[in-house]
Every structure is written in C-alpha cells, then in structure tokens.
Design a protein around this motif. Sequence first.
Motif, mmCIF file in Angstrom:
data_model
loop_
_atom_site.group_PDB
_atom_site.id
_atom_site.type_symbol
_atom_site.label_atom_id
_atom_site.label_comp_id
_atom_site.label_asym_id
_atom_site.label_seq_id
_atom_site.Cartn_x
_atom_site.Cartn_y
_atom_site.Cartn_z
ATOM 1 N N THR A 246 0.828 -1.206 0.000
ATOM 2 C CA THR A 246 0.000 0.000 0.000
ATOM 3 C C THR A 246 0.863 1.257 0.000
ATOM 4 O O THR A 246 0.472 2.268 -0.579
ATOM 5 C CB THR A 246 -0.934 0.010 1.216
ATOM 6 O OG1 THR A 246 -0.163 -0.217 2.405
ATOM 7 C CG2 THR A 246 -1.988 -1.073 1.097
ATOM 8 N N GLU A 250 0.415 4.102 -2.748
ATOM 9 C CA GLU A 250 0.066 5.472 -2.388
ATOM 10 C C GLU A 250 1.026 6.498 -2.974
ATOM 11 O O GLU A 250 0.653 7.665 -3.146
ATOM 12 C CB GLU A 250 0.048 5.620 -0.858
ATOM 13 C CG GLU A 250 -1.098 4.886 -0.187
ATOM 14 C CD GLU A 250 -0.933 4.829 1.315
ATOM 15 O OE1 GLU A 250 -1.841 4.300 1.980
ATOM 16 O OE2 GLU A 250 0.118 5.299 1.806
ATOM 17 N N GLN A 254 -1.472 5.180 -10.622
ATOM 18 C CA GLN A 254 -2.113 3.872 -10.764
ATOM 19 C C GLN A 254 -1.483 3.046 -11.864
ATOM 20 O O GLN A 254 -1.307 1.842 -11.721
ATOM 21 C CB GLN A 254 -3.605 4.055 -11.029
ATOM 22 C CG GLN A 254 -4.393 4.519 -9.820
ATOM 23 C CD GLN A 254 -5.880 4.524 -10.070
ATOM 24 O OE1 GLN A 254 -6.327 4.188 -11.164
ATOM 25 N NE2 GLN A 254 -6.651 4.921 -9.081
ATOM 26 N N ARG A 342 -3.116 11.217 -4.958
ATOM 27 C CA ARG A 342 -4.340 10.991 -4.199
ATOM 28 C C ARG A 342 -5.576 11.339 -5.013
ATOM 29 O O ARG A 342 -6.663 10.836 -4.761
ATOM 30 C CB ARG A 342 -4.316 11.830 -2.916
ATOM 31 C CG ARG A 342 -3.235 11.420 -1.925
ATOM 32 C CD ARG A 342 -3.480 12.054 -0.570
ATOM 33 N NE ARG A 342 -2.392 11.757 0.346
ATOM 34 C CZ ARG A 342 -1.437 12.623 0.668
ATOM 35 N NH1 ARG A 342 -1.456 13.844 0.140
ATOM 36 N NH2 ARG A 342 -0.483 12.287 1.507
ATOM 37 N N ARG A 345 -7.069 8.329 -6.636
ATOM 38 C CA ARG A 345 -7.596 7.261 -5.819
ATOM 39 C C ARG A 345 -9.122 7.346 -5.709
ATOM 40 O O ARG A 345 -9.710 8.405 -5.690
ATOM 41 C CB ARG A 345 -7.011 7.333 -4.407
ATOM 42 C CG ARG A 345 -5.488 7.288 -4.374
ATOM 43 C CD ARG A 345 -4.970 5.963 -4.922
ATOM 44 N NE ARG A 345 -3.538 5.852 -4.726
ATOM 45 C CZ ARG A 345 -2.662 5.887 -5.696
ATOM 46 N NH1 ARG A 345 -3.069 6.043 -6.934
ATOM 47 N NH2 ARG A 345 -1.385 5.755 -5.440
ATOM 48 N N GLY A 346 -9.735 6.212 -5.590
ATOM 49 C CA GLY A 346 -11.167 6.145 -5.335
ATOM 50 C C GLY A 346 -12.042 6.212 -6.549
ATOM 51 O O GLY A 346 -13.257 6.040 -6.449
ATOM 52 N N ARG A 606 -7.870 -1.365 -6.062
ATOM 53 C CA ARG A 606 -8.669 -0.336 -6.711
ATOM 54 C C ARG A 606 -10.163 -0.456 -6.411
ATOM 55 O O ARG A 606 -10.886 0.526 -6.559
ATOM 56 C CB ARG A 606 -8.463 -0.388 -8.228
ATOM 57 C CG ARG A 606 -7.047 -0.074 -8.673
ATOM 58 C CD ARG A 606 -6.985 0.028 -10.185
ATOM 59 N NE ARG A 606 -5.615 0.071 -10.674
ATOM 60 C CZ ARG A 606 -5.302 0.235 -11.952
ATOM 61 N NH1 ARG A 606 -6.265 0.376 -12.845
ATOM 62 N NH2 ARG A 606 -4.039 0.257 -12.334
ATOM 63 N N GLU A 610 -9.868 4.362 -0.752
ATOM 64 C CA GLU A 610 -8.441 4.571 -0.502
ATOM 65 C C GLU A 610 -8.070 4.337 0.951
ATOM 66 O O GLU A 610 -7.076 3.678 1.253
ATOM 67 C CB GLU A 610 -8.042 5.987 -0.916
ATOM 68 C CG GLU A 610 -6.571 6.285 -0.650
ATOM 69 C CD GLU A 610 -6.240 7.737 -0.885
ATOM 70 O OE1 GLU A 610 -5.073 8.093 -0.704
ATOM 71 O OE2 GLU A 610 -7.148 8.512 -1.223
ATOM 72 N N HIS A 611 -8.882 4.858 1.887
ATOM 73 C CA HIS A 611 -8.524 4.763 3.289
ATOM 74 C C HIS A 611 -8.682 3.352 3.846
ATOM 75 O O HIS A 611 -8.327 3.095 4.995
ATOM 76 C CB HIS A 611 -9.372 5.741 4.129
ATOM 77 C CG HIS A 611 -10.847 5.603 3.889
ATOM 78 N ND1 HIS A 611 -11.489 6.215 2.836
ATOM 79 C CD2 HIS A 611 -11.790 4.908 4.564
ATOM 80 C CE1 HIS A 611 -12.781 5.908 2.871
ATOM 81 N NE2 HIS A 611 -12.987 5.126 3.905
ATOM 82 N N ARG A 613 -7.485 0.619 1.982
ATOM 83 C CA ARG A 613 -6.649 -0.261 1.169
ATOM 84 C C ARG A 613 -5.689 -1.090 2.003
ATOM 85 O O ARG A 613 -5.526 -2.289 1.765
ATOM 86 C CB ARG A 613 -5.892 0.576 0.134
ATOM 87 C CG ARG A 613 -6.818 1.195 -0.892
ATOM 88 C CD ARG A 613 -6.084 1.856 -2.017
ATOM 89 N NE ARG A 613 -7.038 2.326 -3.022
ATOM 90 C CZ ARG A 613 -6.702 2.823 -4.193
ATOM 91 N NH1 ARG A 613 -5.444 2.918 -4.516
ATOM 92 N NH2 ARG A 613 -7.623 3.214 -5.038
#
Length: 736
Positions: A246, A250, A254, A342, A345-346, A606, A610-611, A613
Amino acid sequence: MSVEPIKYTPNSEEIGIANNAFVKDESDPVANESSHKDNGLQNGIHNRGVGSSKDNIDNGKPVVVLADLKDDNEDHLQCKWGPISPLCCQKCLNIKIFLVALCAFSLIQGMVVNGFVNVVISNIERRFSISSTESGTIASCYDIASVLLLIPITYFGGQGIKPRYLGIGVLVLGIGSFVFSLPHFTTDPYHVDGTTENVCRVLDNVTNSCETGESFSSLSNYKYVFFLGQLLHGAGAAPLYTLGVTYLDENLPQRSSSFYVGIFYSFAILGPALGYLVGGQFLNIYTDIGSTDLNTLTIDSDNPRWVGAWWIGFLISGTMALCTAIPLSGFPRSLPGSSIYRAERGKEAYHKEGADDSEKVGLKRGFRDILLSIKLLVSNPTFMFLNFAAASEGILLSGFSTFAPKFIEAQFSFSSGWSAQLMGLALIPAGGGGTLLGGFLVKKFNWRVSTIIKFCLLSTCISIPFGFVFFMYCDNIPFAGINIKYDKDVSSANLEFLGDDQLNNTCNALCKCTQDEYTPICGRDGKMYFSPCYAGCSTRVNNSEPKQYTNCDCVNFTVTNETSYMTELGKCESSCPWLPLFMPMFTMVIFLTFITSMPALSATLRCVPEHQRTFSLGIQWIIARCLGSIPGPILFGTIIDLTCILWQKKCSDKGACLIYDNKQLSYNLLALGTVLKILSVIFFLSALMLYKKPPDRETAISTDTMTTSMTSSVNSKIANGDLDTEEKKKSTEQES
C-alpha cells in the motif's frame, strides 16, 4: 519556539492553477514528479480548503498559512529516526530508493521462511530428535503468527507511519533468525553412532532398539526454540505484503503501481530460490565446523545420519535483516509528490447504492471502527470474490511448491537434490517472469478494474488445459518385495502392489534386516531393493564411489571379471520419456498462475476506498492464508499419502512414505488441480459480474473547481473595488 505565521493571499489565477492540478489526469505522473514537487504551494492551497474556512480568510480573501505547510512537510516529508534527521538522507526520499529497501526485506523473508527453513527441516529433525509432526508444526508457526497479527498491524499501521512498521517488522524477522539458530550454540557437539554399513550380517547379534527401551533425547525440547523463532519470523513478515504494497501504491500513479509491485514480488520469488541454492551448499559442510576434526569423521554427506551446517544461513539472514531495518524505518509517512496521486484514488472503488458508511471509517480508532471496516469490506462482493480466487490459487501454489519436488522425484526416480533444482529452474523464470509481466501489462495498457479481472479470468481458463500434463505418468520401477517378487524376472512380471510385510524373503531371512534405515540400492538385475541387507549383500566393494556391493543372495545376477559388483547405492534410473514434455507444460501452469498475481492485487486495491486499502490487504491475506496457504500443504499431503504403498517403520510407529503409486499420484494431483482452477474461474467470473463502477467523479470535481476559481476571482475584484453594484448583485446571485 513559536513561529509567527506568514500570511499569503493568492490571486484567483493561482487558485485556479491549484485546483486544476488537483484534478488533472496526467498521462505519466511519474515523469512530471519534479513539477509536482514545485507546485507544493498550490497543492497546499487546495488541501487547506481555500475560500471555505474562516481561519483562512483575510478581508474577504483566501489565505494560506505557510507556517502550517512547513510544519506539515516537516512531519510527513522528512527522512528521520526520532529526533535525528540527517540532511544527506533527504536526497533519498525517492520511491525507487524505498523499493530497493523493500525488495531487500522481501528477499530476506523469502530466503529464510521459504528457503532455509524448508531446506534444513530434515537436518534439524535428525539433529534434535524431532518428529515429522513437530517439524510440520514448526513450519506452521509462521502463518499462525502472521494471521494473528495481520488485523491489528494493517489497521493501526494503515493509519500510522508505514515505513516505521516495516522497519520494526524486518528487525523482528532478524531476531527470529538468530533465535532459530540458537540451539546450535547451546548444545554439545554432534556425535554419530552406528555408522557401520547396512549389510547382511548372519553371525552378528543385532540389538533391537525397541527392546532396549531407548527413548528420544532431551534435545527434542529445543523444538520450542524453533517454535519461537518461526513465530518471530511470522510476526516480522506480517507488515511486508500489506503495508509495503500500500505504501508503494500510495506514492505511485495507478498505471505504474502494478509494475513496481511486480518488481517487489519478483524478489519474493527470488528469495526462496536463493535460499534453496545457498542453504543446500551449507548442508554439505559438517554442522560442528571448527570444533570437530573433519579427518576423523566416518560419514559423508551421503550418509543418512549426516547433519550439515544448517545454522549458517540464519546468521547471515539475521545480519542482513538488521542492516535493512535501519534505512527502511527512516522513510516518512508519505513521499514528496504523493498528494498528486491521491486525486487518482477512489475513482474505481466499488460503488454501493444507498447509504455509504465508508466515510465514517477512520474517524475514531477502536474496536467499533475495525468492525465497521470489516463490514464494509465483506459487503463488497468484488473484493470478496477476488479474495476467494486468491485462496484457491494459494492452495495450488502452496501445495505444489511443497510437494512438486517430491512428485518429480517419485515419477522420474530422481534424487531429492536434483528434483529440487528442476523445480527451481521452473520456478524462477515462470514465477518471476509471470509476476513481472503481469504488472507490466497493467502499467503499459493502463487497464481498469473490469479489464484486469477479465485478463485474470482468461489466463486461468488457458491454464486448465496445460494441467492435463498430469495424465502422463511413469510406471513404477520394479521394487523387490513391493511390486515384484524376489524370484520374478523383470521382463516377464506384471508390476502390482504385493501388500505389507513382503520385504522379508528366504534369501535374506538370516540377515536380521530392519526397516529403520532406508538405503535404496539398484541391482544389476533391474530391480530396486530396500537396502543392501534386504538384497542379501554381505560385502562392499573397496573404495567404490558410489558405493557398490557384492555377494548379494537376492540379486539374480552373476558377477564376472568385467562386472565386479551386483548392486549400487541409489535408486534405479527411470526409462520414463515424459520429462521433456512434462517440465515445459508444468512451467506454463506456473507461469499462467503467477501472471495473474499482480493484476489481481491491483484490482483488489482499486475496488476498495483509498482509506481502506491497507486494511483490505490484511483481510485478503487472512482469507488467503486461512483458506489457502495454511490448508494447502495439508490437503496436498493427504491426497499424496493416499497413494503410498510403502511406509517407513520404526518399532510400532509409522514414518514417512517411501514409495508411491505413480499412476494414482498423477491422477490425484490432476483432479485436485483441475477443481481448484475451476473454482478460480468461478470466483473471477463472479467478481467481474458483480463489480459496479462508481459514478464518474471527474465532471463533478471539475465543476467544483470552476466554481471555486470563479468565486475567488469575483471576491478579489470586489475587494479591489473593480466591480460595480450591478455586477456585485449578479455575482451574489451566481454564488447562491
């Protein structure tokens, strides 16, 4: 010492640049990483909530507190060990440097746990009088410790400084290696008893160890030290494949994440190969090196009682782990430029219709928050079916990695050393190459979650036909007293299992042979015998290497001047022609299994918020181990033991299997492997069908960005008195 905050008032153009940088989808963010670092001010403007907080408004203008930004950088973007923060180390704040340290951790872990431990397990059984059941428990302690610690480490580590947890983990791993080697330094030198040849002695009085009441040595209590060493190994490796992955994800875009993670996993495959090669060489060295005169030894490495220097590898790996812990623990919470990633992400996290509780996770640290995180992950069908697929593949990989050398040894009548080397030659290119290629494909083509799952599904389907290579089996070698009678000729006899207790015959009745020591020899008559004693051999040919025997009453062969021996130490060579076809097809099965590992991991990361993962990887590892790697070797071992036709016996106890029914062994592995692959297909297909992509967020973000930029521009003009009353009224209406 307090610092007076420096207030800076950005204009509307700078705010627009910051917001655009937040939502901009770069084609290759890694190449533009330097520019992202230079735009730290703009990123700070957006992250501080410009124009929305009263604390950041000065006379109607948005304000950035640069002192706060500086403190944030000091806390999260500095290389330090407690209060120590050397300036020279700040140049190493790079994802590639972190990858090197993480790969070293992965290499050490694979070399110790999947290399050295597996190589030396038979030697420590012999040295410390440990049974196979106890040695199996030693191996299981690693997974037990990892499973117990995965949830707390991934939960608290995901919200803390991940490199610090990783540094502590590799330190604990190194301590475990030192503990594992400790019994060698706390015991007396190893003494070998009864090193005479296992030949027929008609006139000698043979003492039965069962009648004398001999018991296991007190050395067997050292098994608890090995338990502790393996538990420390498991505890130290717990954050490696969760927090390490992770942290890479981060701090990378991607499209590049899978490739970097693939490199990391390739070292995890290289580690066991290195452990087998180096550990095997150490076993050729006598265990009490330096304290025993090697010239006085009456045995060599071919003798079943030989104990090699099993402990050297653990000292080396422990030292390497301590050296790796120092740089790894100094990395910050996040690397420079990570804020840019960031924004990516998501966007592909699984979207659940209705109320979404995912934003509640992480607000408070506690047991309720853990339960809420588990609830959200379990209710994500794509995530769960990917976990089940990982468990199914985990059973296959753990089972074959443990027993594939034994299968090759049984089918083709090879030595255990050569069988392990063949397995290593197949594992390194197929496992390492498949892992790298899978990650590269995701990076090269920038696949989305649905495309990744389709690729995993296709690769798994293709691997099923290659698994039918197990239809090709080798006939068992004629074994006197097992599948052929002593007085039968090899050319005319049909091989069939004769039943138990058929090793004794009139030709060896006076030899008083026992099955305590399995020393297979190959007779010149084409049959294999349990030992020189059961072959009726009474004499060893002087200075013969490999060992050769003559005067064998059970061997139907006449010695001539050209042939001075009747039997030779070792198994008879197999005439099976399938090896050139078996190894390439089996290698393809390994390759097609490993090529899905990195894409499946990328899809797992994916499809969750995100928080979550880091925590999701912990849950996945628990499922994969509890349903995969822990029961996998047990299941394969049970299936293989069902095909055993000759068990080793000592007194009234049953030991390891010595001879398998090759045909039934191949069919059992074919059935088990096919069922597991079909289950993987079902799980990947279910994950694909139940995957729901969230609504496109880029349009909403762009609209908010435009509104923020326009509002800031109007506010700036109002403050400067550049707008008339009518324009102010229109502006107020637009804001409403």
